[in-house]
Design an enzyme around this catalytic site. Structure first.
Site, short mmCIF file in Angstrom:
data_model
loop_
_atom_site.label_atom_id
_atom_site.label_comp_id
_atom_site.label_asym_id
_atom_site.label_seq_id
_atom_site.Cartn_x
_atom_site.Cartn_y
_atom_site.Cartn_z
N GLY A 1 -2.54 2.14 -2.36
CA GLY A 1 -2.08 2.83 -1.16
C GLY A 1 -1.70 1.83 -0.09
O GLY A 1 -1.34 0.68 -0.38
N CYS A 2 -1.82 2.24 1.14
CA CYS A 2 -1.46 1.39 2.28
C CYS A 2 -2.23 0.08 2.22
O CYS A 2 -3.46 0.07 2.16
CB CYS A 2 -1.79 2.14 3.57
SG CYS A 2 -1.55 1.14 5.04
#
Length: 175
Positions: free
Chosen positions: A11-12
């Protein structure tokens, strides 16, 4: 001292730095892009979904102080390994969960760990969909992304509040 590297996408990348950054034996955690077909992509290009890259972190570590196996375990505790379409509020292929391996030893460790996680039943009947892929060129992200949790703690807290922390507490609180 002989250093080694590991690359994880979960993810981020802002949310993937801090969990690794705090362990003894971690020399550096760098945000960047990997797994795609465009050389030296920008953040905007990666976010457009046209590069094939995913946001990732490259961890430089001392294997005499922390093992690759330990890093893989830390990784599982930061991601939703049952979601192939992104992580938490961050959606799309550029946020897909991947363990990038650079040799057979890393692959064996990652595959064994993934199998054990699946067999543990921690996520019920859900399938562990995190992929294990050969390492690709890693392109460091722009400077403003490096160590973001230290540079902008308020914005980082908003990103963490997007479901990641709640997920971690639900599935890993007692572990």
């Amino acid at each position: 001292m002989s250093l080694d590297t590991a690359i994880f996408a979960g993810g981020c990348f802002w949310c993937m730095v801090q969990p690794f950054d705090t362990y003894p034996g971690i020399e550096k955690v760098e945000s960047g892009y990997t797994g795609g077909h465009v050389a030296n992509p920008t953040y905007e290009q990666v976010c457009s979904g046209t590069t094939g890259h995913t946001e990732a972190v490259k961890i430089t570590f001392d294997p005499d102080k922390i093992s690759y196996k330990d890093l893989v375990e830390i990784y599982w505790h930061q991601t939703d390994p049952t979601d192939a379409s992104g992580q938490f509020q961050d959606r799309g292929d550029n946020y897909r969960p991947v363990i990038f391996v650079k040799n057979d030893e890393q692959r064996k460790i990652a595959e064994k760990s993934k199998k054990a996680l699946q067999e543990s039943g921690r996520f019920g009947d859900a399938k562990i969909v995190t992929t294990i892929e050969d390492v690709q060129p890693f392109y460091p992200a722009e400077d403003y992304h490096q160590g973001f949790y230290k540079k902008d703690p308020q914005r980082f807290a908003l990103e963490e509040a997007g479901g990641r922390q709640q997920f971690i507490e639900k599935y890993w609180k007692n572990n």
